[in-house]
Design a protein around this motif. Structure first.
Motif, PDB file in Angstrom:
ATOM      1  N   ALA A 177      -4.313  -5.419 -48.822  1.00  0.00           N
ATOM      2  CA  ALA A 177      -3.676  -5.980 -49.439  1.00  0.00           C
ATOM      3  C   ALA A 177      -3.331  -7.528 -49.427  1.00  0.00           C
ATOM      4  N   SER A 178      -3.312  -8.741 -50.193  1.00  0.00           N
ATOM      5  CA  SER A 178      -3.170  -9.814 -49.946  1.00  0.00           C
ATOM      6  C   SER A 178      -2.753 -10.316 -49.103  1.00  0.00           C
ATOM      7  N   GLU A 179      -3.193 -11.787 -48.686  1.00  0.00           N
ATOM      8  CA  GLU A 179      -3.005 -12.346 -47.427  1.00  0.00           C
ATOM      9  C   GLU A 179      -1.748 -12.686 -47.422  1.00  0.00           C
ATOM     10  N   SER A 180      -0.338 -13.122 -48.786  1.00  0.00           N
ATOM     11  CA  SER A 180       0.507 -13.949 -48.794  1.00  0.00           C
ATOM     12  C   SER A 180       1.347 -11.996 -47.691  1.00  0.00           C
ATOM     13  N   HIS A 181       0.413 -10.746 -47.743  1.00  0.00           N
ATOM     14  CA  HIS A 181       2.386 -10.190 -47.789  1.00  0.00           C
ATOM     15  C   HIS A 181       2.701 -10.309 -45.846  1.00  0.00           C
ATOM     16  N   ASP A 182       1.073 -10.811 -45.413  1.00  0.00           N
ATOM     17  CA  ASP A 182       1.445 -11.117 -44.265  1.00  0.00           C
ATOM     18  C   ASP A 182       2.991 -12.004 -44.043  1.00  0.00           C
ATOM     19  N   SER A 183       3.099 -13.141 -44.755  1.00  0.00           N
ATOM     20  CA  SER A 183       4.597 -13.650 -44.821  1.00  0.00           C
ATOM     21  C   SER A 183       5.787 -13.723 -44.967  1.00  0.00           C
ATOM     22  N   GLN A 195      -1.727  -1.904 -40.130  1.00  0.00           N
ATOM     23  CA  GLN A 195      -3.278  -2.330 -39.831  1.00  0.00           C
ATOM     24  C   GLN A 195      -3.446  -2.385 -40.911  1.00  0.00           C
ATOM     25  N   VAL A 196      -3.261  -3.278 -41.903  1.00  0.00           N
ATOM     26  CA  VAL A 196      -3.736  -3.380 -43.412  1.00  0.00           C
ATOM     27  C   VAL A 196      -5.207  -4.240 -42.961  1.00  0.00           C
ATOM     28  N   ILE A 197      -5.745  -3.579 -44.648  1.00  0.00           N
ATOM     29  CA  ILE A 197      -6.943  -4.803 -44.199  1.00  0.00           C
ATOM     30  C   ILE A 197      -6.827  -6.095 -45.456  1.00  0.00           C
ATOM     31  N   TYR A 198      -7.033  -7.634 -45.447  1.00  0.00           N
ATOM     32  CA  TYR A 198      -6.424  -8.886 -46.361  1.00  0.00           C
ATOM     33  C   TYR A 198      -7.563  -8.772 -46.306  1.00  0.00           C
ATOM     34  N   VAL A 199      -7.345  -9.100 -47.880  1.00  0.00           N
ATOM     35  CA  VAL A 199      -8.635 -10.045 -48.897  1.00  0.00           C
ATOM     36  C   VAL A 199      -7.780 -11.018 -49.733  1.00  0.00           C
ATOM     37  N   ASP A 200      -8.935 -11.673 -49.825  1.00  0.00           N
ATOM     38  CA  ASP A 200      -8.260 -12.767 -50.410  1.00  0.00           C
ATOM     39  C   ASP A 200      -9.182 -12.464 -51.901  1.00  0.00           C
ATOM     40  N   PHE A 202     -10.520 -13.897 -54.674  1.00  0.00           N
ATOM     41  CA  PHE A 202     -11.424 -14.907 -55.775  1.00  0.00           C
ATOM     42  C   PHE A 202     -12.057 -15.385 -54.322  1.00  0.00           C
ATOM     43  N   SER A 203     -11.823 -14.499 -53.982  1.00  0.00           N
ATOM     44  CA  SER A 203     -13.418 -14.904 -52.328  1.00  0.00           C
ATOM     45  C   SER A 203     -14.448 -13.725 -51.917  1.00  0.00           C
ATOM     46  N   ALA A 204     -15.216 -13.764 -52.896  1.00  0.00           N
ATOM     47  CA  ALA A 204     -16.688 -13.139 -53.061  1.00  0.00           C
ATOM     48  C   ALA A 204     -16.858 -13.015 -50.858  1.00  0.00           C
ATOM     49  N   SER A 205     -17.413 -13.570 -50.249  1.00  0.00           N
ATOM     50  CA  SER A 205     -17.360 -13.010 -49.194  1.00  0.00           C
ATOM     51  C   SER A 205     -15.923 -12.688 -48.503  1.00  0.00           C
ATOM     52  N   SER A 206     -14.701 -12.903 -48.908  1.00  0.00           N
ATOM     53  CA  SER A 206     -14.382 -11.649 -48.172  1.00  0.00           C
ATOM     54  C   SER A 206     -14.071 -10.407 -48.605  1.00  0.00           C
ATOM     55  N   ARG A 207     -14.178 -10.185 -49.561  1.00  0.00           N
ATOM     56  CA  ARG A 207     -14.194  -9.094 -50.479  1.00  0.00           C
ATOM     57  C   ARG A 207     -15.450  -7.757 -50.037  1.00  0.00           C
ATOM     58  N   LYS A 208     -16.120  -8.500 -50.084  1.00  0.00           N
ATOM     59  CA  LYS A 208     -17.305  -8.126 -49.039  1.00  0.00           C
ATOM     60  C   LYS A 208     -17.323  -7.743 -47.185  1.00  0.00           C
ATOM     61  N   GLN A 209     -16.653  -8.569 -46.791  1.00  0.00           N
ATOM     62  CA  GLN A 209     -15.693  -8.359 -45.688  1.00  0.00           C
ATOM     63  C   GLN A 209     -14.827  -6.690 -45.716  1.00  0.00           C
ATOM     64  N   VAL A 210     -14.211  -6.823 -46.854  1.00  0.00           N
ATOM     65  CA  VAL A 210     -12.941  -6.023 -46.743  1.00  0.00           C
ATOM     66  C   VAL A 210     -13.752  -4.153 -47.083  1.00  0.00           C
ATOM     67  N   VAL A 211     -14.930  -4.559 -48.102  1.00  0.00           N
ATOM     68  CA  VAL A 211     -15.861  -3.514 -47.428  1.00  0.00           C
ATOM     69  C   VAL A 211     -15.951  -2.731 -46.749  1.00  0.00           C
ATOM     70  N   GLN A 212     -16.865  -3.348 -46.194  1.00  0.00           N
ATOM     71  CA  GLN A 212     -17.126  -3.110 -44.630  1.00  0.00           C
ATOM     72  C   GLN A 212     -16.002  -3.104 -43.600  1.00  0.00           C
ATOM     73  N   GLU A 213     -15.162  -2.871 -43.221  1.00  0.00           N
ATOM     74  CA  GLU A 213     -13.283  -2.853 -42.985  1.00  0.00           C
ATOM     75  C   GLU A 213     -13.215  -1.576 -43.754  1.00  0.00           C
ATOM     76  N   ILE A 214     -13.520  -0.873 -44.955  1.00  0.00           N
ATOM     77  CA  ILE A 214     -13.491   0.049 -45.675  1.00  0.00           C
ATOM     78  C   ILE A 214     -13.912   1.610 -44.781  1.00  0.00           C
ATOM     79  N   LYS A 215     -15.126   1.182 -45.494  1.00  0.00           N
ATOM     80  CA  LYS A 215     -16.527   2.167 -44.246  1.00  0.00           C
ATOM     81  C   LYS A 215     -15.857   2.037 -43.066  1.00  0.00           C
ATOM     82  N   ARG A 216     -15.468   0.971 -42.315  1.00  0.00           N
ATOM     83  CA  ARG A 216     -15.970   1.283 -40.955  1.00  0.00           C
ATOM     84  C   ARG A 216     -14.324   1.946 -40.485  1.00  0.00           C
TER      85      ARG A 216
END
Length: 529
Positions: A177-183, A195-200, A202-216
């Motif tokens: 989910a987007s980080e806005s849900h946390d607030s 244990q939500v996985i936050y994603v931005d 509009f950010s390519a680096s954030s989307r890449k980190q999310v993919v790695q976290e999904i794999k983990r």
């Protein structure tokens, strides 16, 4: 003439030749207009597809209509009050239980200990009662969720805010989910417990980190299964929009799930209506229908299957089970719709362009497309969403001249005398993504005076424009200068110059190197000296 040989010039220096060019119509003259962007390698522009007749975000019942619906809403108002009290009570109990489960737990990167998850059962039961308070007394299910070790990832279509509540109760899944849900008050705490996985988005680096976290997390059976809504936003549930690839890059088996909201009088989709109105309508219904269908697990064919093909197979399976189609719309189209709606346009759907296709063709972001829409809306489109030549000139600070006519004709391929946002976006994005565009911007800055000093003053721009395009007046050049001078300091630095051309890529035609910009006179006469 007999005295002249083959080397004698046919015209003496004093001769004056006037050639009259016949023009049958202005349309034919425009069709022969040369491409004003050929100097940056701009070839034929992909023709925008015809606008889709499908609006995947449209709610069928945005307003209460009919005597039956009004009587029902009024009759259910006392029931709505009881339901609202029940909702608040359950939310409070779930919040307290979640705070206890999270008490002293700092290591949220690892799976939640079992005793903490047992406490979270209280919150999950509260989630089911919350669904009951919204009118979902029973939920129809088809199929069953596959075991977590078989399908660690679940993807679902997204219609309303009801699905996350249901999946929290049913599966206690980790969501992306987007980080806005946390607030969000109360809800943010419960989301963190998942244990939500936050994603931005509009950010390519954030989307890449999310993919790695999904794999983990998918690779570890001690984590809950991962739930994704690959459409990235809510739709009306009748069709699918384009999928994001995050769930499919990981390469794990996926179980698709479909949610449906059968209705007659009240469409429960979170389309173009506010969440407050949606909640009010839900609370004032006797019963709201909700169906969930678990489809067979879909696994990657082999290690060589691309994420795109895996995504396509999954989307096709969901669309087939829904008896719908997948459009090329995306969350970017919802952004465009919202922007047009905020500008009080009569039909905001006219400004959706199926952003997935645009991104695939031109590799531009949704935020950039919204910027182009801002520019287009400033041109004052008519009720049908079309802009006339005068509005185009006014916003781009151009004057009526042969070059401006060629630029407008470059967009108006149908020679209708007006342009749509889809045409404006396609042509602007095509110019901006040409290999020679960035270099042309650099050269233009240098030729306007940036080669001498790291900025351009108005007199330098005026000299360049009036030399390249005769006929521009000082006040007209001044308006163009103001478009580039963002901070109004009387200077255009390089960053301002380049960013302005990126926001208005069609203006690069003004800075054609060695451009003479001499054209036919209005009467169709070319004068050769």
């Amino acid at each position: 003439m007999a005295e002249n040989d083959i080397t004698t010039p046919l015209l003496s220096s004093s001769d004056h030749l006037i050639i009259t060019v016949e023009s049958t119509s202005s349309t034919n003259q425009q069709s022969r207009q040369p491409n004003p962007f050929a100097f940056i390698g701009c070839g034929p522009v992909p023709e925008p597809p015809e606008p889709s007749t499908v609006d995947p975000f449209r709610n069928n019942t945005p307003r209460m209509e009919g005597v039956y619906e009004w009587v029902k809403v009024v009759a259910c108002l006392p029931l709505a009050v009881v339901r609202l009290v029940l909702f608040v009570l359950c939310l409070g109990v779930g919040f307290v239980a979640t705070k206890i489960a999270l008490l002293g737990w700092k290591d949220n990167k690892n799976p939640m200990p079992k005793w903490r998850t047992r406490i979270m059962w209280v919150t999950r039961m509260c989630a089911r009662v919350i669904l009951f308070s919204f009118g979902y007394q029973w939920i129809k299910r088809r199929g069953r969720p596959a075991p977590r070790e078989i399908a660690p990832i679940i993807v679902s279509n997204h219609v309303s805010y009801i699905e996350p509540i249901f999946y929290f109760y049913e599966l206690f899944a980790t969501i992306v989910a987007s980080e806005s849900h946390d607030s969000l008050p109360f809800v943010g705490t419960i989301v963190r417990a998942m244990q939500v996985i936050y994603v931005d988005r509009f950010s390519a680096s954030s989307r890449k980190q999310v993919v790695q976290e999904i794999k983990r997390r998918a690779s570890c059976d001690r984590f809950p299964r991962v739930l994704l809504f690959p459409e990235g936003t809510t739709t009306n549930g009748r069709n699918l929009i384009s999928f994001q690839l995050g769930a499919f890059i990981a390469g794990y088996p996926i179980q698709p799930v479909i949610v449906r909201y059968p209705h007659v009088h009240f469409d429960q989709s979170w389309g173009h209506i506010s969440v407050t109105m949606l909640m009010l309508r839900m609370l004032t219904q006797f019963h709201n229908f909700f169906e969930v269908e678990y489809l067979p697990v879909i696994s990657p064919l082999d290690d060589k299957e691309t994420a795109e093909h895996f995504c396509e197979r999954t989307a096709r399976a969901i669309a087939t089970a829904m008896n719908g189609v997948q459009t090329r719309h995306s969350y970017g189209d919802l952004m465009l719709y919202t922007k047009a709606q905020e500008s009080k346009k009569e039909n905001p759907s006219n400004y959706m362009v199926e952003m997935a296709s645009v991104e695939s063709l031109f590799h531009i972001r949704s935020l950039e497309a919204v910027g182009f829409l801002d520019k287009f809306l400033a041109m004052n489109p008519d009720p049908s969403g079309r802009v006339q030549y005068d509005g185009f000139l006014r916003v781009l600070r151009l004057k009526d001249c042969p070059l401006s006519q060629k630029v407008f004709a470059f967009i108006d391929v149908k020679k209708s005398g007006a342009i749509t946002f889809r045409q404006f976006l396609y042509r602007s994005a095509h110019v901006m993504t040409q290999p020679g565009f960035n270099q042309a911007c650099e050269v233009a800055f240098a030729e306007c005076g940036g080669a001498v000093k790291p900025y351009i003053i108005e007199q330098q721009l005026q000299y360049f424009i009036q030399h390249a395009i005769p006929g521009w007046k000082e006040n007209e050049v001044h308006e163009l200068f103001e478009l580039f001078d963002n901070d109004n300091d009387g200077r255009i630095n390089k960053d301002e110059f380049l960013s302005c051309l990126r926001r208005n890529p069609l203006l690069i035609a003004i800075f054609t190197p060695h451009q003479q910009h001499k054209e036919c006179r209005p009467n169709g006469v070319i004068e050769i000296l």
